[in-house]
Design an enzyme around this catalytic site. Sequence first.
Site, short mmCIF file in Angstrom:
data_model
loop_
_atom_site.label_atom_id
_atom_site.label_comp_id
_atom_site.label_asym_id
_atom_site.label_seq_id
_atom_site.Cartn_x
_atom_site.Cartn_y
_atom_site.Cartn_z
N GLU A 124 0.99 -1.13 0.11
CA GLU A 124 0.13 0.01 -0.12
C GLU A 124 0.87 1.39 -0.15
O GLU A 124 0.23 2.27 -0.49
CB GLU A 124 -0.67 0.09 1.12
CG GLU A 124 -2.03 -0.99 1.16
CD GLU A 124 -3.10 -0.66 -0.06
OE1 GLU A 124 -2.57 -0.94 -1.17
OE2 GLU A 124 -4.18 -0.32 0.30
N THR A 164 -7.17 10.96 -4.55
CA THR A 164 -6.85 10.45 -3.08
C THR A 164 -6.42 12.07 -2.27
O THR A 164 -6.82 12.31 -1.30
CB THR A 164 -5.67 9.65 -3.08
OG1 THR A 164 -5.93 8.43 -3.98
CG2 THR A 164 -5.55 9.03 -1.74
P1 ADP Z 1 -8.52 2.32 -4.95
O1 ADP Z 1 -8.42 1.50 -3.59
O2 ADP Z 1 -9.30 3.31 -5.12
O3 ADP Z 1 -8.93 1.18 -6.03
P2 ADP Z 1 -5.85 2.08 -5.21
O4 ADP Z 1 -5.55 2.38 -3.63
O5 ADP Z 1 -5.89 0.56 -5.36
O6 ADP Z 1 -7.10 2.52 -5.49
O7 ADP Z 1 -4.87 2.86 -6.07
C1 ADP Z 1 -4.29 2.18 -7.19
C2 ADP Z 1 -2.68 2.75 -7.26
O8 ADP Z 1 -2.12 1.74 -7.02
C3 ADP Z 1 -2.57 3.26 -8.75
O9 ADP Z 1 -1.81 4.47 -8.90
C4 ADP Z 1 -1.83 2.02 -9.40
O10 ADP Z 1 -0.95 2.44 -10.40
C5 ADP Z 1 -1.14 1.38 -8.18
N1 ADP Z 1 -0.74 0.15 -8.37
C6 ADP Z 1 0.37 -0.47 -8.33
N2 ADP Z 1 0.56 -1.73 -8.23
C7 ADP Z 1 -0.87 -2.20 -8.43
C8 ADP Z 1 -1.56 -3.32 -8.68
N3 ADP Z 1 -1.14 -4.48 -8.66
N4 ADP Z 1 -2.83 -3.36 -8.53
C9 ADP Z 1 -3.59 -2.04 -8.72
N5 ADP Z 1 -2.82 -0.82 -8.33
C10 ADP Z 1 -1.74 -0.95 -8.42
#
Ligand code: ADP
Length: 307
Positions: A129, A182
Amino acid sequence: MTNEINIFSPATVANVSCGFDAMGFALESLGDEMIFKKTDAKEVVISKIEGANLPIEARKNVAGVVAQNMLNDSHADFGLDIQIFKNFKPGSGLGSSAASASGTAFAVNELLGKKYSDLELTKFAMQGEVIACGSAIADNVAAAIYGGFVLIRSYEPLDIVSIPTPDELVATIIHPQIEVKTEDARKVMPSEIPLKTAVSQWANVGGLISGLHAGDFDLIGRSLVDHVAEPARKALIPHFDEVKSASLDAGALGAGISGSGPSIFALSEGMETANKVKEAMNAVYKDSGIDFSIYVSRISTAGARVI
Ligand code: ADP
């Protein structure tokens, strides 16, 4: 010991109205699928990502980071090839990065012969995270690892409490495909809250936890109230108030923002009501000009699992 494993890792709803930054739950039918293969080369390679445009370079992807940290920590004598199949979009407020991070922690632990506890897996997933959002938040990853509802009682030391989930509880979620940064979601949050507001908020958290334990749906509904984040953040989500009131009119126990949005979740008693809530959400958004998806799902009590 197994050399290959296919897993499902759930999407998650963090905050759960009154439980801002302290609660989350996992969905049964929405999440990532991932395949992990042991390799002789002692490195982590992501060989495939389908369903989203994400970094394939292992050190920039949460899956790569979590896997590498676990291999290092356990002095493993193998490397990993990882394939990721995303079934919902990053940036939805449904814990996309958390699904990859916790799925990886769970799968690598299986390949290591279940060396680590759920609490330790949560800590590894939290390191993922940090790559995704800059801080080691636990609500989404803990829900995805433990399953059901979780309470992050404390960060120092990390203390995760599993809360029982009544069988008949069903979530309906609408994901309006707009971007909520965010940064913006954080900026609008109050830095201080009046004592009276704090009292209402923690009283509702107590009510929600008690309602989940007792399977008391009325109490769950009365407690799904957020005096802190929702008033500040709802303006970032088009038609939030209409979706919420249409969901309640259709019989939902309560509704609120999923994570920092833009997804909106509602909880209902039973599939029939959850499907009525789906229709009500659809009616609000269908002529809005905004693309959207709606999901109806039971709560996953298992969390990440082998498939
Ligand atoms: P949400 O909780 O709103 O779905 P996230 O906290 O998952 O959003 O944020 C996604 C961010 O994490 C993006 O910037 C994305 O590029 C990055 N990221 C890196 N690796 C991954 C992955 N394996 N899956 C999803 N997002 C990823």
